[in-house]
Design an enzyme around this catalytic site. Structure first.
Site, PDB file in Angstrom:
ATOM      1  N   GLU A 244      -0.256   1.313   2.696  1.00 41.37           N
ATOM      2  CA  GLU A 244       0.830   1.117   1.736  1.00 41.37           C
ATOM      3  C   GLU A 244       0.368   1.197   0.290  1.00 41.37           C
ATOM      4  OE1 GLU A 244       2.880  -2.560   2.440  1.00 41.37           O
ATOM      5  OE2 GLU A 244       3.205  -2.164   4.574  1.00 41.37           O
ATOM      6  N   GLY A 245      -0.903   1.006   0.012  1.00 35.88           N
ATOM      7  CA  GLY A 245      -1.417   0.907  -1.346  1.00 35.88           C
ATOM      8  C   GLY A 245      -1.912  -0.484  -1.673  1.00 35.88           C
TER       9      GLY A 245
END
Length: 552
Positions: A331-332
């Site tokens: 997702e980061g």
């Protein structure tokens, strides 16, 4: 490898070629200055360890020392689905991809919480989700196709599809940088996307399928064995050649992997750091490095993913991870957690004094500072900036607004009051040429009041408010490009100046949407200008109802 050409695909544009052509090595001169400054800081040489190397690399990337702070940051979450999901390499249904996108857009996912903590912007990009996603604020619809094909039975994408996905990533990075982002972060979402990541990593590092394949979302032994066999079968089928990185990407990659490749390349072309998050980003970085070896100078490994392929990728790229927390969410999230450490590396070079500077300070000499003072109308921003400049010594007061005239007595009265409260030791200069003043070799500080009127005058001089700009798209684009060039030059001079400078500007982000085209243009350009100047400022202040708050 099989022929990946699809004659029905349109010829991709030149955006990828232009991006590759813009990528350059680190600035040797800036690296040398940063290394010299690191050694001169008021601390034992090498005491900050790897943080010193990171700061030096940031300076070389930006071409200036000290380097700009990596903020604001922009995170792109590229989302796609995968035909290989049909090989039962993941226990999760493919519909989870769309469900997680909804969570990102609602602000309730882990990545949203971490982004709020560091003030990062998030862009969610549908580059290849199998489902039809309804339009939503914050969602960029850039679908190249509805998921990839099964990489274990044929090419995952055509070459043209892969290039189009790469160019989606370039577009997103270009836009974030244009909005003022000074650091980019990678994010991803796609059920089964660690399978193509493993195949890409094996192809570029020479690792076996067993070595490159991890457990993704926590699969059991039977599913992992099946996943390894799928990766091995794909590698035997396509025999990917690392000398043809786009061919490898098309054969065994994913659409979000391809978009991440473009995102990484564009960051390097813009000379801003890009923080890699996990195994998906690591696999994309291998493709990007094969296309442009100098691009790796912009890559920062946010963390070491628990996926074994991540270690292989980072080792191959010679990147040392900032964090090692056994993360494997994607997702980061890992990149966001590493962002404050990246900022600390830049701050060390920007804000820690050298021994010589400390000696100068003790003898009465001060360090040059860049200070931005923001506020709304009548908020007290100008008087606050004047107080910061002091009254005991010479100051060059730069008035960027229109000169007073009998046709506008109210404006003439404002100017008169401003002049009367300035100390006699100050010199007033009425000009729009801020770049020349920032570059001038002079000891006295500058007080610029204000950037808002400078921008308005610049936009008018470049024809952005002209009637023809309303109806002629080419004329509007030309005028807009001219204004952007002026802003670029001002930001460059602001970053490089040796003078202490205090700049006043209007904060427009909280106001209503202007009712006119020219008003909206001005608001948008001023928002970007403020963001870029703030990113390179040592101090940023916000005035609200006369009360100053330090933002940095």
């Amino acid at each position: 490898m099989p022929d990946l050409t699809d004659p029905t695909d349109p010829t991709p544009g030149s955006r990828l070629d232009e991006t590759l052509a813009a990528i350059r090595p680190l600035s040797a001169a800036a690296v040398a200055r940063a290394r010299e400054r690191q050694d001169a800081l008021a601390k034992p040489r090498g005491a900050l360890g790897v943080l010193e190397d990171l700061g030096i690399r940031l300076a070389g990337l930006a071409g200036t020392c000290p380097p700009p702070l990596p903020e604001p940051a922009g995170l792109a979450v590229f989302a796609g689905d995968h035909g290989v999901h049909g090989q039962q390499v993941s226990p999760w249904p493919q519909e989870i991809t769309a469900a997680m996108i909804a969570a990102f857009l609602s602000g309730g996912a882990t990545v949203n919480a971490f982004a709020r903590q560091v003030g990062a912007r998030i862009r969610v990009v549908d580059v290849g989700v199998a489902a039809d996603l309804p339009p939503a604020p914050g969602l960029l619809a850039r679908k190249v196709r509805r998921g990839t094909r099964d990489l274990s039975t044929g090419p995952a994408m055509t070459r043209a599809e892969a290039i189009r996905a790469v160019e989606v990533g370039i577009e997103v990075a270009d836009n974030l940088v244009a909005e003022g982002c000074r650091c980019l972060l990678t994010g991803d979402m796609g059920i089964a996307n660690t399978t193509p990541a493993a195949a890409l990593i094996a192809a570029f590092t020479g690792a076996t399928a067993e070595q490159a394949t991890g457990r993704g979302t926590g699969i059991d032994d039977g599913t992992w064995t099946r996943k390894v066999e799928v990766v091995r079968r794909a590698l035997e089928l396509h025999r990917p050649d690392p000398a043809d990185p786009l061919g490898v990407l098309a054969a065994v990659g994913g659409l979000e992997h391809a978009a991440t490749v473009g995102f990484l390349l564009a960051a390097a072309a813009h000379r801003v750091p890009v923080v890699l998050d996990g195994v998906i980003a690591g696999s994309a970085a291998l493709v990007a490095a094969a296309l442009a070896p100098d691009a790796t100078s912009a890559f920062v490994a946010g963390h070491l993913s628990a996926e074994p392929g991540a270690r292989l990728a980072l080792s191959h790229l010679d990147l040392r991870p900032v964090l090692d927390l056994d993360l494997r969410l994607g997702e980061g999230t890992g990149g966001l957690l590493a962002l404050p450490i990246l900022a600390a590396a830049a701050r060390a070079l920007r804000e820690v004094a050298t021994l010589e500077e400390l000696r100068s300070a003790s003898s009465g000499a001060g360090r040059a500072r860049r200070i931005l003072v923001l506020g709304g109308a009548r908020s007290g921003k100008s008087s606050t900036a004047e107080a910061m400049a002091g009254t005991s010594g010479p100051v060059t007061y730069v008035a960027t607004g229109p000169k007073p005239s009998a046709d506008d007595p109210e404006w003439a009265e404002r100017v008169r009051l401003h002049r009367e409260r300035r100390p006699a030791s100050w010199t007033t200069v009425e000009t729009h040429d801020l770049v020349a003043l920032l570059k001038a070799e002079a000891a006295e500080p500058l007080l610029v009041d204000c950037l808002s009127t400078w921008l308005a005058a610049t936009m008018e001089a470049r024809g952005l408010f002209a009637p023809e700009a309303e109806t002629d798209g080419e004329a509007a684009a030309k005028a807009d490009a001219a204004v952007r060039a002026e802003v670029d030059a001002l930001e460059e001079a602001w970053r490089a100046t040796d003078r202490t400078v205090i700049a006043v500007s209007n904060e427009v982000g909280s106001g209503v949407v202007p009712a006119t085209r020219s008003g909206r243009l001005f608001r948008d350009h001023l928002g970007v200008l403020n963001t870029r100047i703030a990113a390179a400022a040592d101090e940023v202040w916000l005035l609200t109802a006369g009360i100053p708050q330090r933002l940095r």
